[in-house]
Design an enzyme around this catalytic site. Sequence first.
Site, PDB file in Angstrom:
ATOM      1  N   GLN A  52       1.147  -1.526  -0.323  1.00 19.67           N
ATOM      2  CA  GLN A  52      -0.253   0.371   0.059  1.00 19.67           C
ATOM      3  C   GLN A  52       0.374   1.292  -0.110  1.00 19.67           C
ATOM      4  O   GLN A  52       2.156   1.275   1.001  1.00 19.67           O
ATOM      5  CB  GLN A  52      -1.078   0.032   1.247  1.00 19.67           C
ATOM      6  CG  GLN A  52      -1.207   1.073   1.130  1.00 19.67           C
ATOM      7  CD  GLN A  52      -2.937   0.734   2.675  1.00 19.67           C
ATOM      8  OE1 GLN A  52      -3.275   0.063   2.676  1.00 19.67           O
ATOM      9  NE2 GLN A  52      -2.838   2.264   3.516  1.00 19.67           N
ATOM     10  N   ASN A  54       0.851   5.245   0.542  1.00 20.79           N
ATOM     11  CA  ASN A  54       0.107   6.648   1.483  1.00 20.79           C
ATOM     12  C   ASN A  54       0.837   8.022   0.991  1.00 20.79           C
ATOM     13  O   ASN A  54       1.824   8.118   0.993  1.00 20.79           O
ATOM     14  CB  ASN A  54      -0.339   6.258   2.469  1.00 20.79           C
ATOM     15  CG  ASN A  54      -0.569   4.596   3.170  1.00 20.79           C
ATOM     16  OD1 ASN A  54      -1.590   4.589   2.797  1.00 20.79           O
ATOM     17  ND2 ASN A  54      -0.213   4.366   4.231  1.00 20.79           N
ATOM     18  N   HIS A  67       1.851   5.854  15.861  1.00 25.18           N
ATOM     19  CA  HIS A  67       1.313   4.927  15.127  1.00 25.18           C
ATOM     20  C   HIS A  67       1.546   3.397  14.407  1.00 25.18           C
ATOM     21  O   HIS A  67       3.536   3.855  14.447  1.00 25.18           O
ATOM     22  CB  HIS A  67       0.675   5.022  13.717  1.00 25.18           C
ATOM     23  CG  HIS A  67      -0.353   6.518  14.103  1.00 25.18           C
ATOM     24  ND1 HIS A  67      -0.507   7.464  13.513  1.00 25.18           N
ATOM     25  CD2 HIS A  67      -0.912   7.091  14.972  1.00 25.18           C
ATOM     26  CE1 HIS A  67      -1.298   8.462  13.609  1.00 25.18           C
ATOM     27  NE2 HIS A  67      -1.725   7.969  14.611  1.00 25.18           N
ATOM     28  N   LYS A  77       7.325   0.513   6.887  1.00 24.69           N
ATOM     29  CA  LYS A  77       7.027   1.571   6.298  1.00 24.69           C
ATOM     30  C   LYS A  77       8.375   2.399   5.588  1.00 24.69           C
ATOM     31  O   LYS A  77       9.103   2.684   6.861  1.00 24.69           O
ATOM     32  CB  LYS A  77       6.518   3.022   7.147  1.00 24.69           C
ATOM     33  CG  LYS A  77       4.666   3.126   7.654  1.00 24.69           C
ATOM     34  CD  LYS A  77       4.709   3.466   8.050  1.00 24.69           C
ATOM     35  CE  LYS A  77       3.086   3.173   8.803  1.00 24.69           C
ATOM     36  NZ  LYS A  77       3.587   3.969  10.013  1.00 24.69           N
ATOM     37  N   TYR A 137       4.193   7.894   1.731  1.00 27.10           N
ATOM     38  CA  TYR A 137       5.023   6.143   2.185  1.00 27.10           C
ATOM     39  C   TYR A 137       4.706   5.633   1.544  1.00 27.10           C
ATOM     40  O   TYR A 137       3.255   5.127   1.432  1.00 27.10           O
ATOM     41  CB  TYR A 137       5.239   6.015   3.718  1.00 27.10           C
ATOM     42  CG  TYR A 137       4.009   6.002   5.107  1.00 27.10           C
ATOM     43  CD1 TYR A 137       3.352   5.392   5.248  1.00 27.10           C
ATOM     44  CD2 TYR A 137       3.126   7.428   4.760  1.00 27.10           C
ATOM     45  CE1 TYR A 137       1.995   4.970   5.663  1.00 27.10           C
ATOM     46  CE2 TYR A 137       1.812   7.655   5.137  1.00 27.10           C
ATOM     47  CZ  TYR A 137       1.076   7.078   5.945  1.00 27.10           C
ATOM     48  OH  TYR A 137       0.464   7.042   7.094  1.00 27.10           O
ATOM     49  N   ASP A 174      -5.199  11.343  18.901  1.00 27.85           N
ATOM     50  CA  ASP A 174      -3.547  11.219  19.241  1.00 27.85           C
ATOM     51  C   ASP A 174      -3.631  11.523  21.018  1.00 27.85           C
ATOM     52  O   ASP A 174      -2.220  11.441  21.483  1.00 27.85           O
ATOM     53  CB  ASP A 174      -2.918  11.457  18.417  1.00 27.85           C
ATOM     54  CG  ASP A 174      -2.572  11.073  17.097  1.00 27.85           C
ATOM     55  OD1 ASP A 174      -2.910   9.718  16.376  1.00 27.85           O
ATOM     56  OD2 ASP A 174      -2.111  11.382  15.748  1.00 27.85           O
TER      57      ASP A 174
END
Length: 327
Positions: A52, A54, A67, A77, A137, A174
């Site tokens: 994926q 992002n 996260h 990542k 990323y 957060d």
Amino acid sequence: MKLVQTRIPDVVVIEPTVYEDDRGWFMESFNEPAFHAALRGLGLPLPRPFLQDNHSSSRKGVLRGLHFQLEPRAQGKLVRVIKGAAWDVAVDIRKGSPTYGQWVGETLSAHNGRMMWIPEGFAHGFIALEDDTQFLYKSTNVYSKEHEGSLAWDDPDLAIDWPDVGGRIISEKDRDAAPFKGFPGVEVPAANSDVETYGFRVIGDERGSLIALESAGSIPFDVKRVYYIFATQSDVSRGFHAHRDLQQLAICVSGKCRMTLDDGTVRQDVWLDSPDKGVLIRNLIWREMHDFSEDCVLLVLANAHYDETDYIRDYQTFLGEVANGKK
């Protein structure tokens, strides 16, 4: 590209090679063979395939993090900034790690072109240093709400030295993140760097159970071929080959068998003994299959059609191709 290890050796900063002239500039933003070769050169494990991408935009002062996702949806990542600038942070949350609870930070910007590789087992966050900072990323797993977690960005036990940008903008989610104190850490499989096991979500009730397999979802590639092995005698072993390019995912949908996987350096046994467990077999992995139960049905998903020229059936030839860096 040049890889520079941080004070947490598994986290690396990537400095791309930029070619400039009077017309402008050119760089490779990602080159998997070069990235893998550079990681091997540092003695670091290779990531799972990236599933994926992002892309986010943030105002100056926006802070996102810290996260992470839990197994079997843990994410590594590869992060970069394509407009503006951000201060990027990785926190080691791997249970038993010698750098557990330590963090590293790096400025990533469109100007310096740097990227940071953050493996699975790290919490990640950043703060935008400029307006309209665009953060891009690649991740080794898709987003899963039920597997996500977060730690407090300002936890005193982590003591992250966030830069002062004249104010911070933080989401309610957060702000309410869990404290680091008492956090048990996450389990990261310590296995052959080229072998990854997968856990599949079971959907069921009193009537029975179902597992759904989807290309580029629960399966980390587009499926081009499916076959299954059954009625193998318990004293028969199979496999004894590798593939130059093919990737496969093997699942015992019934019974069990033992797979021996070898990347030319590490030899590892993996038991496939549950229909919700699979093993990813990347290219240039020698595989053998042993100890089949009478009811074993081994399902194999592949990312390409059958091609005899892709097989390596001699172990010494396999070792030679690995040594020559043909991965």
